[in-house]
Design a protein around this motif. Structure first.
Motif, PDB file in Angstrom:
ATOM      1  N   ILE A 166      41.761  34.739  46.431  1.00  0.00           N
ATOM      2  CA  ILE A 166      41.104  36.038  46.506  1.00  0.00           C
ATOM      3  C   ILE A 166      42.122  37.176  46.656  1.00  0.00           C
ATOM      4  O   ILE A 166      41.823  38.338  46.361  1.00  0.00           O
ATOM      5  CB  ILE A 166      40.065  36.057  47.651  1.00  0.00           C
ATOM      6  CG1 ILE A 166      38.885  36.947  47.266  1.00  0.00           C
ATOM      7  CG2 ILE A 166      40.676  36.494  48.983  1.00  0.00           C
ATOM      8  CD1 ILE A 166      37.662  36.756  48.118  1.00  0.00           C
ATOM      9  N   CYS A 174      33.851  36.769  49.016  1.00  0.00           N
ATOM     10  CA  CYS A 174      33.947  38.138  48.496  1.00  0.00           C
ATOM     11  C   CYS A 174      33.009  39.075  49.257  1.00  0.00           C
ATOM     12  O   CYS A 174      33.385  40.216  49.601  1.00  0.00           O
ATOM     13  CB  CYS A 174      33.615  38.167  47.002  1.00  0.00           C
ATOM     14  SG  CYS A 174      34.905  37.508  45.935  1.00  0.00           S
ATOM     15  N   ASN A 175      31.808  38.608  49.539  1.00  0.00           N
ATOM     16  CA  ASN A 175      30.852  39.432  50.286  1.00  0.00           C
ATOM     17  C   ASN A 175      31.341  39.702  51.705  1.00  0.00           C
ATOM     18  O   ASN A 175      31.228  40.824  52.214  1.00  0.00           O
ATOM     19  CB  ASN A 175      29.488  38.748  50.326  1.00  0.00           C
ATOM     20  CG  ASN A 175      28.796  38.745  48.972  1.00  0.00           C
ATOM     21  OD1 ASN A 175      29.077  39.595  48.130  1.00  0.00           O
ATOM     22  ND2 ASN A 175      27.902  37.795  48.751  1.00  0.00           N
ATOM     23  N   TYR A 222      37.075  39.630  39.658  1.00  0.00           N
ATOM     24  CA  TYR A 222      37.443  38.222  39.487  1.00  0.00           C
ATOM     25  C   TYR A 222      36.618  37.564  38.380  1.00  0.00           C
ATOM     26  O   TYR A 222      36.445  36.351  38.359  1.00  0.00           O
ATOM     27  CB  TYR A 222      37.239  37.469  40.805  1.00  0.00           C
ATOM     28  CG  TYR A 222      38.034  38.042  41.946  1.00  0.00           C
ATOM     29  CD1 TYR A 222      39.310  37.561  42.228  1.00  0.00           C
ATOM     30  CD2 TYR A 222      37.519  39.069  42.738  1.00  0.00           C
ATOM     31  CE1 TYR A 222      40.054  38.084  43.273  1.00  0.00           C
ATOM     32  CE2 TYR A 222      38.260  39.598  43.783  1.00  0.00           C
ATOM     33  CZ  TYR A 222      39.521  39.112  44.035  1.00  0.00           C
ATOM     34  OH  TYR A 222      40.264  39.637  45.075  1.00  0.00           O
ATOM     35  N   ILE A 264      34.663  42.664  48.942  1.00  0.00           N
ATOM     36  CA  ILE A 264      35.485  42.732  47.735  1.00  0.00           C
ATOM     37  C   ILE A 264      34.576  42.701  46.508  1.00  0.00           C
ATOM     38  O   ILE A 264      33.606  41.941  46.464  1.00  0.00           O
ATOM     39  CB  ILE A 264      36.473  41.548  47.693  1.00  0.00           C
ATOM     40  CG1 ILE A 264      37.538  41.718  48.777  1.00  0.00           C
ATOM     41  CG2 ILE A 264      37.134  41.421  46.332  1.00  0.00           C
ATOM     42  CD1 ILE A 264      38.467  40.532  48.911  1.00  0.00           C
ATOM     43  N   ASP A 265      34.881  43.543  45.533  1.00  0.00           N
ATOM     44  CA  ASP A 265      34.081  43.604  44.306  1.00  0.00           C
ATOM     45  C   ASP A 265      34.333  42.354  43.470  1.00  0.00           C
ATOM     46  O   ASP A 265      35.428  42.156  42.936  1.00  0.00           O
ATOM     47  CB  ASP A 265      34.463  44.859  43.511  1.00  0.00           C
ATOM     48  CG  ASP A 265      33.550  45.070  42.302  1.00  0.00           C
ATOM     49  OD1 ASP A 265      32.679  44.215  42.054  1.00  0.00           O
ATOM     50  OD2 ASP A 265      33.723  46.098  41.613  1.00  0.00           O
ATOM     51  N   ILE A 266      33.319  41.534  43.341  1.00  0.00           N
ATOM     52  CA  ILE A 266      33.478  40.276  42.628  1.00  0.00           C
ATOM     53  C   ILE A 266      33.752  40.491  41.140  1.00  0.00           C
ATOM     54  O   ILE A 266      34.257  39.605  40.448  1.00  0.00           O
ATOM     55  CB  ILE A 266      32.231  39.387  42.839  1.00  0.00           C
ATOM     56  CG1 ILE A 266      32.577  37.920  42.567  1.00  0.00           C
ATOM     57  CG2 ILE A 266      31.068  39.857  41.984  1.00  0.00           C
ATOM     58  CD1 ILE A 266      31.538  36.955  43.037  1.00  0.00           C
ATOM     59  N   LYS A 306      34.393  39.860  52.760  1.00  0.00           N
ATOM     60  CA  LYS A 306      35.544  40.750  52.742  1.00  0.00           C
ATOM     61  C   LYS A 306      35.254  42.080  52.046  1.00  0.00           C
ATOM     62  O   LYS A 306      36.147  42.904  51.885  1.00  0.00           O
ATOM     63  CB  LYS A 306      36.727  40.052  52.054  1.00  0.00           C
ATOM     64  CG  LYS A 306      37.262  38.859  52.843  1.00  0.00           C
ATOM     65  CD  LYS A 306      38.437  38.208  52.122  1.00  0.00           C
ATOM     66  CE  LYS A 306      39.051  37.103  52.958  1.00  0.00           C
ATOM     67  NZ  LYS A 306      39.771  37.636  54.145  1.00  0.00           N
TER      68      LYS A 306
END
Length: 330
Positions: free
Chosen positions: A238, A293-294, A303, A298-300, A296
């Motif tokens: 990640i 991702c959720n 990735y 973070i925009d998935i 943190k």
């Protein structure tokens, strides 16, 4: 802080391996990184050339002898190299890995700071074209990574996570008994080592599907023991941290690669206790990765490439000849 150990046997790809070892040695010299190479000397001209080529590098210590007679046994060589390690951490590297010692140092510091007891770095396999671009300094590591995440094809083959590139405490290598020398030729000695490392830290569970033996182009689609090992790599994945595997051809009818089926049998036999009564909650790592991702925030979407698992992309082949061979299934 850390020492890198590398096994070398020149029974095949002698010129390619020698040039890559020189590149690693040059990088180690400029970065002041200690390298230990265990070399199985078959007393050929290329062995002599290899030793002479590496002799000038002060940061490289080569242990060279005829350690075995038959096919390649990387486990023996790694254990021999490890015997000279006197640093707190040891790094398992192969000669085909592009030397990125800043990245390795980053994760060695994290071990020192007790973030995790070890790290397994994802490894992005490059095509011949991608390897040439990196080796000739036409593309940097960051530029290559950017191309990968932006769906470029011709520089990349697949992303391995887990890989054999491991940064760990020296005492743990010794505690789990090093590499099992019963594995000879290509395959599964690294999986065996990593499984024992995860058992040591209670980071692995027995499941009904543990010995599903499937590969995947994307690490999120791994199943079986690869999925279990890949789960401990998600934090690294990640962060988009990875090493690069430089391209090399595979010899036809090589005994080295022919050893894989027997090595899998050895691997499965050793760890039969990991076949449990409870199936994995998710047979792949997709759900785990999305949850991470959720957590943190973070925009998935960044990735998206990791959700592409289509096999056999012809556009990954960087020359017409290789594309033609692929289409003809040769």
């Amino acid at each position: 802080m850390f020492t890198v150990i590398i096994p070398v046997d020149l029974c095949q790809r002698a010129s390619d391996i020698t040039s890559k070892a020189i590149k690693i040695a040059q990088s180690a010299e400029s970065s002041n990184i200690k390298i230990i190479i265990a070399h199985n000397d078959r007393a050929k001209k290329y062995d002599d050339f290899f030793l002479k080529s590496l002799a000038k590098f002060e940061m490289v210590n080569i242990i060279s002898d005829r350690f075995y007679e038959e096919g390649v046994n990387s486990s023996i060589l790694r254990n021999i190299a490890f015997n000279l390690v006197d640093s707190e951490h040891v790094v398992l590297l192969d000669v085909d890995i592009w030397p990125d010692f800043n990245l390795i140092e980053k994760y060695s510091r994290r071990i020192t700071n007790n973030c995790e007891p070890f790290y397994i770095l994802p490894c992005l396999y490059l095509t011949k074209f991608g390897s040439q671009q990196l080796s000739s300094n036409k593309l940097t590591v960051q530029q290559l990574k950017s191309r990968f995440y932006n769906f470029s094809r011709k520089e990349f083959l697949h992303l391995a996570s887990p890989s054999s590139v491991t940064i760990m405490k020296t005492k743990d290598y010794k505690f789990i008994g090093g590499f099992d020398t019963d594995f000879s030729g290509h395959g599964y000695e690294d999986f065996d080592f990593l499984v024992r490392l995860l058992i040591h830290y209670k980071k692995i569970k027995s499941t009904t599907d543990f010995f599903v033996n499937k590969t995947a182009r994307s690490p999120l689609f791994l199943e079986g023991f690869r999925r279990h090992l890949g789960e401990v790599c998600l934090e690294t994945l990640i962060e988009k941290d990875m090493v690069f595997h430089l391209y090399h051809s595979k010899p036809i009818d090589s005994q080295y690669y022919a050893a894989r089926p027997d090595n899998f049998i050895t691997f499965a036999s050793k760890h039969s206790s990991l076949i449990g009564d409870i199936p994995s909650k998710d047979s792949t790592l997709i759900t785990k990765f999305v949850e991470l991702c959720n957590q943190k925030k973070i925009d998935i979407q960044d990735y998206s490439i990791l959700f592409d698992n289509k096999p056999g992309h012809i556009d990954r082949f960087d020359t017409f000849k290789r594309r033609l061979k692929f289409l003809m299934n040769r």
